[in-house]
Design a protein around this motif. Structure first.
Motif, short mmCIF file in Angstrom:
data_model
loop_
_atom_site.label_atom_id
_atom_site.label_comp_id
_atom_site.label_asym_id
_atom_site.label_seq_id
_atom_site.Cartn_x
_atom_site.Cartn_y
_atom_site.Cartn_z
N ILE A 1 0.88 -1.01 -0.02
CA ILE A 1 -0.02 -0.12 -0.09
C ILE A 1 0.75 1.17 -0.07
N ALA A 2 0.94 1.98 -1.02
CA ALA A 2 1.72 3.13 -1.10
C ALA A 2 1.22 4.42 -0.44
N PRO A 3 2.24 5.41 -0.55
CA PRO A 3 1.88 6.52 0.54
C PRO A 3 0.34 7.17 0.15
N ASN A 4 -0.35 7.76 1.28
CA ASN A 4 -1.30 8.35 1.16
C ASN A 4 -2.59 7.79 0.72
N MET B 1 -0.81 -4.45 -5.28
CA MET B 1 -0.22 -3.27 -5.33
C MET B 1 -1.41 -1.82 -5.42
N ILE B 2 -1.35 -1.07 -4.60
CA ILE B 2 -1.99 -0.01 -4.28
C ILE B 2 -1.46 1.27 -4.41
N ALA B 3 -1.27 2.23 -5.63
CA ALA B 3 -0.75 3.05 -5.52
C ALA B 3 -0.97 4.52 -4.88
N SER B 4 -0.47 5.33 -4.61
CA SER B 4 -0.41 6.63 -3.80
C SER B 4 -1.68 7.24 -4.24
#
Length: 230
Positions: free
Chosen positions: A118-121, A137-140
């Motif tokens: 889990i990417a930032p924010n 994969m979950i992008a920001s």
């Protein structure tokens, strides 16, 4: 009932004392090692080893289960308090980058399975149940929101008309690009890719490539023969 209320208050007090004393110790001062050792007293389960940077906020830690080899970076907030049936689960090898916000509301289970990043924010919020599979994969700046406000009555403020809570499922091996929004009631099928900035307001079949606001499937990653034999 009084005994349960007392036990809950005691758990919260213990949580506050431990996280206040240890939560801001910086990485260079052995903070992660100390937190990995002492936080076991307040969590439902804490695997080995778990890397927790400083300035991470936990609320309702007794309802949070964390597997082995998990990385939780600075600024993450995890809130499982507010209802006895709330639960947050992080599988083995999950990584939460900076300022990820995971929040239950009422009678909510949020589950993130093994080796998902889990990417930032990123914001992941109930009250509907949310299940994110393995190797995702979950992008920001993405948002996964398991509720919708009702607004059928124009004579009443929307905030008083209640919500729906159907839940969200993101199956294994999905990649959500930057700034994706996933709305309540949606299932994203295994192996799917969601383009940056998309709004996912309907189910996505497995192994799809989908883009847009609202979302539309533009192609499949596999042939029909592959789907039958998989």
């Amino acid at each position: 009932m009084n005994h349960k209320r007392y036990a809950s208050k005691f758990q919260r007090l213990q949580e506050l004392i431990i996280t206040t004393l240890l939560g801001d110790i910086p990485t260079i001062a052995l903070g992660p090692k100390l937190r990995n050792l002492v936080y076991r007293r307040i969590f439902s389960r804490l695997g080995k080893p778990v890397y927790i940077q400083n300035d991470v906020e936990f609320l309702g830690a007794s309802a949070i289960e964390i597997g082995n080899g998990v990385y939780i970076f600075k600024g993450v907030r995890m809130d499982a308090k507010g209802h006895p049936n709330n639960k947050i689960y992080l599988g083995n090898g999950v990584a939460l980058e900076r300022y990820v916000d995971i929040g239950c509301l009422e009678d909510t289970c949020i589950s993130i399975d093994d080796e998902t990043f889990i990417a930032p924010n990123v914001c992941i919020a109930g009250p509907g149940n949310i299940k994110i599979g393995k190797h995702c994969m979950i992008a920001s700046h993405s948002g996964i929101y398991a509720n919708n406000h009702k607004f059928a009555d124009p004579t009443q403020p929307i905030k008083y008309q209640g919500i729906t809570r159907k839940g969200i499922v993101i199956e294994d091996d999905c990649w959500l690009g930057h700034g994706v929004t996933v709305l309540d009631g949606v299932t994203i099928g295994k192996g799917s890719v969601i383009g940056a900035g998309s709004v996912v307001n309907k189910d996505i079949p497995p192994y799809s490539v989908a883009v847009g606001a609202p979302i539309r499937v533009i192609k499949s990653r596999v042939s029909k023969k592959d789907l039958v034999t998989s």
